[in-house]
Write a protein that holds these residues in place. Sequence first.
Motif, PDB file in Angstrom:
ATOM      1  N   ALA A 192       0.854  -1.184   0.000  1.00  0.00           N
ATOM      2  CA  ALA A 192       0.000   0.000   0.000  1.00  0.00           C
ATOM      3  C   ALA A 192       0.891   1.236   0.000  1.00  0.00           C
ATOM      4  CB  ALA A 192      -0.929  -0.013   1.206  1.00  0.00           C
ATOM      5  N   GLY A 193       1.395   1.576  -1.158  1.00  0.00           N
ATOM      6  CA  GLY A 193       2.379   2.644  -1.290  1.00  0.00           C
ATOM      7  C   GLY A 193       3.770   2.113  -1.023  1.00  0.00           C
ATOM      8  N   SER A 194       4.777   2.840  -1.473  1.00  0.00           N
ATOM      9  CA  SER A 194       6.148   2.408  -1.207  1.00  0.00           C
ATOM     10  C   SER A 194       6.465   2.469   0.279  1.00  0.00           C
ATOM     11  CB  SER A 194       7.145   3.261  -2.000  1.00  0.00           C
ATOM     12  OG  SER A 194       6.997   4.631  -1.690  1.00  0.00           O
ATOM     13  N   SER A 195       5.667   3.224   1.043  1.00  0.00           N
ATOM     14  CA  SER A 195       5.881   3.312   2.495  1.00  0.00           C
ATOM     15  C   SER A 195       5.759   1.943   3.152  1.00  0.00           C
ATOM     16  CB  SER A 195       4.876   4.278   3.123  1.00  0.00           C
ATOM     17  OG  SER A 195       5.013   5.576   2.597  1.00  0.00           O
ATOM     18  N   GLU A 196       4.771   1.156   2.724  1.00  0.00           N
ATOM     19  CA  GLU A 196       4.629  -0.188   3.299  1.00  0.00           C
ATOM     20  C   GLU A 196       5.846  -1.042   2.961  1.00  0.00           C
ATOM     21  OE1 GLU A 196       1.902  -4.253   3.239  1.00  0.00           O
ATOM     22  OE2 GLU A 196       1.243  -2.529   2.063  1.00  0.00           O
ATOM     23  N   ASP A 205      13.556   9.980   5.320  1.00  0.00           N
ATOM     24  CA  ASP A 205      13.907   9.091   6.428  1.00  0.00           C
ATOM     25  C   ASP A 205      12.766   8.778   7.387  1.00  0.00           C
ATOM     26  OD1 ASP A 205      13.621  11.568   7.570  1.00  0.00           O
ATOM     27  OD2 ASP A 205      15.519  11.527   8.670  1.00  0.00           O
ATOM     28  N   TYR A 206      11.551   9.199   7.063  1.00  0.00           N
ATOM     29  CA  TYR A 206      10.446   8.980   7.999  1.00  0.00           C
ATOM     30  C   TYR A 206      10.258   7.500   8.326  1.00  0.00           C
ATOM     31  CZ  TYR A 206       9.407  13.763   6.582  1.00  0.00           C
ATOM     32  OH  TYR A 206       9.495  15.096   6.324  1.00  0.00           O
ATOM     33  N   TRP A 207      10.451   6.663   7.343  1.00  0.00           N
ATOM     34  CA  TRP A 207      10.247   5.231   7.508  1.00  0.00           C
ATOM     35  C   TRP A 207      11.265   4.593   8.450  1.00  0.00           C
ATOM     36  CZ3 TRP A 207      14.111   1.782   6.108  1.00  0.00           C
ATOM     37  CH2 TRP A 207      15.166   2.335   5.400  1.00  0.00           C
ATOM     38  N   THR A 208      12.398   5.250   8.679  1.00  0.00           N
ATOM     39  CA  THR A 208      13.452   4.639   9.496  1.00  0.00           C
ATOM     40  C   THR A 208      13.067   4.514  10.960  1.00  0.00           C
ATOM     41  OG1 THR A 208      14.570   6.776   9.871  1.00  0.00           O
ATOM     42  CG2 THR A 208      15.260   5.495   7.954  1.00  0.00           C
ATOM     43  N   ILE A 217      14.902  -2.977  -4.853  1.00  0.00           N
ATOM     44  CA  ILE A 217      14.488  -1.734  -5.499  1.00  0.00           C
ATOM     45  C   ILE A 217      13.041  -1.468  -5.116  1.00  0.00           C
ATOM     46  CG2 ILE A 217      14.261  -0.482  -7.673  1.00  0.00           C
ATOM     47  CD1 ILE A 217      17.088  -1.421  -7.178  1.00  0.00           C
ATOM     48  N   VAL A 218      12.733  -0.248  -4.730  1.00  0.00           N
ATOM     49  CA  VAL A 218      11.347   0.099  -4.405  1.00  0.00           C
ATOM     50  C   VAL A 218      10.874   1.206  -5.326  1.00  0.00           C
ATOM     51  CG1 VAL A 218      12.023   1.745  -2.608  1.00  0.00           C
ATOM     52  CG2 VAL A 218       9.739   0.729  -2.555  1.00  0.00           C
ATOM     53  N   LYS A 219       9.645   1.062  -5.829  1.00  0.00           N
ATOM     54  CA  LYS A 219       9.050   2.059  -6.720  1.00  0.00           C
ATOM     55  C   LYS A 219       7.606   2.322  -6.286  1.00  0.00           C
ATOM     56  CE  LYS A 219      10.263   2.232 -11.079  1.00  0.00           C
ATOM     57  NZ  LYS A 219      11.389   3.193 -11.136  1.00  0.00           N
ATOM     58  N   THR A 220       7.028   3.382  -6.870  1.00  0.00           N
ATOM     59  CA  THR A 220       5.683   3.789  -6.463  1.00  0.00           C
ATOM     60  C   THR A 220       4.888   4.306  -7.652  1.00  0.00           C
ATOM     61  OG1 THR A 220       4.440   5.257  -4.988  1.00  0.00           O
ATOM     62  CG2 THR A 220       6.494   6.119  -5.875  1.00  0.00           C
ATOM     63  N   ILE A 249      -0.211   2.693  -3.891  1.00  0.00           N
ATOM     64  CA  ILE A 249       0.310   1.542  -4.628  1.00  0.00           C
ATOM     65  C   ILE A 249       1.820   1.665  -4.763  1.00  0.00           C
ATOM     66  CG2 ILE A 249       0.042   0.102  -6.680  1.00  0.00           C
ATOM     67  CD1 ILE A 249      -2.378   2.061  -7.337  1.00  0.00           C
ATOM     68  N   GLY A 250       2.536   0.733  -4.185  1.00  0.00           N
ATOM     69  CA  GLY A 250       3.982   0.676  -4.322  1.00  0.00           C
ATOM     70  C   GLY A 250       4.412  -0.762  -4.518  1.00  0.00           C
ATOM     71  N   TYR A 251       5.684  -0.961  -4.845  1.00  0.00           N
ATOM     72  CA  TYR A 251       6.147  -2.335  -5.012  1.00  0.00           C
ATOM     73  C   TYR A 251       7.650  -2.435  -4.843  1.00  0.00           C
ATOM     74  CZ  TYR A 251       6.988  -0.788  -9.900  1.00  0.00           C
ATOM     75  OH  TYR A 251       7.380  -0.123 -11.035  1.00  0.00           O
ATOM     76  N   ALA A 252       8.062  -3.617  -4.443  1.00  0.00           N
ATOM     77  CA  ALA A 252       9.477  -3.949  -4.341  1.00  0.00           C
ATOM     78  C   ALA A 252       9.851  -4.854  -5.493  1.00  0.00           C
ATOM     79  CB  ALA A 252       9.768  -4.647  -3.021  1.00  0.00           C
ATOM     80  N   MET A 253      11.089  -4.714  -5.955  1.00  0.00           N
ATOM     81  CA  MET A 253      11.664  -5.633  -6.935  1.00  0.00           C
ATOM     82  C   MET A 253      12.928  -6.209  -6.324  1.00  0.00           C
ATOM     83  SD  MET A 253      11.109  -3.539 -10.523  1.00  0.00           S
ATOM     84  CE  MET A 253      11.911  -2.055  -9.945  1.00  0.00           C
ATOM     85  N   ALA A 254      13.011  -7.512  -6.268  1.00  0.00           N
ATOM     86  CA  ALA A 254      14.148  -8.174  -5.639  1.00  0.00           C
ATOM     87  C   ALA A 254      14.260  -9.599  -6.161  1.00  0.00           C
ATOM     88  CB  ALA A 254      13.999  -8.156  -4.121  1.00  0.00           C
TER      89      ALA A 254
END
Length: 367
Positions: free
Chosen positions: A100-104, A128-131, A226-229, A241-246
Amino acid sequence: MNNRRTWLKQTGLAMVGVGIMPLENFAIPKSENIIEDKNDLTLIRLQSNENPYGPSTLAKNAMSKNLNISNRYNWEMLEELMEKIAVKHNLTAQNILLGAGSSEILNLVALYCSKKTGNLIIAETTFDYWTVTAENAGLKKIAIPLTADKKNDLAAMLKAIETDTKLVYICNPNNPTGTICSNKELLDFINEATKKTTVLVDEAYLDFTNQPSLSNLVKENKNLIIVKTFSKIYALAGSRIGYAMAHPDTIMELSQLQFSPNASISVVSAAGAIASLKDDKFVTDTIALNAAAREYTIEQLQKLNIPCIASHTNFVYFSLENYNKDFFNQLTENNILGTKIYEEQGKWSRITIGTLKEMKQFIKALE
């Protein structure tokens, strides 16, 4: 809440329109067609790096059509979205994890890397909010100063890696500075750093540049994520909507931290994302409109003796050190939402690039 109300109004209007208008194959953003809260017409939102031109008509039509199946779970549509994302990046669906967004996704990576105690390395200043999630989970944050020209100091970050470093985060282009690492520098850094730890590259704003994604590297490199949004170039920030690529093995480990892997995106949001991936014209025109408004903004700020950093994004980083008025009061009095001071030395702040009309109002407010 205002963004949510705006979205609900827009989808409601789209539902009315879809019955009398044919579905448009491609949507071109209009230069002054900013999406606004009709109850607050004078508010100019230059705070969160949102795209003022969308979502595209193609995406909105797809979203409104799929409201009618929101009573059903989203499995098939999410599978389709993952497949289309994979095709876009020449990967397989096993390389993709939705959030749910790149934040997740960023939160998942923080939890993934904090399974064992250690530290993470991050630029100072960056997104850096996510840290907070990582620190709450036990990781110690090591902040590496930017270079003099406000870029990620890759050499210093590489040197800072220790035996207990669990993660290195690179936002490229960087938020809030708008600077970008050269492709070669970043490739060299990843090749070395991933021998020792996990590297997370945030490509939220890469679509505003000509630089290619590093997604092809995840086919073999298990220590690269890699994270994208869809929030920025596709104007779907409120749809989350976000996603990781790995590497598939890494995706599997990350997915185990989700209650239900890939399931946090709604049917409506997924429909909008799928349609957006087809709308290359909207993306091309958004880039052009953003570049024109950005060029104007930088030129005018410099005329006001406000130095700017060259930007590769939909925002500009600038120094208020020589600005004699109360910048934030000027914004407030003119119903403009800005951000904050990110670096006290030099009084560096950031402004989102809205429409050209909005940026002219922004400059007028500062004069």
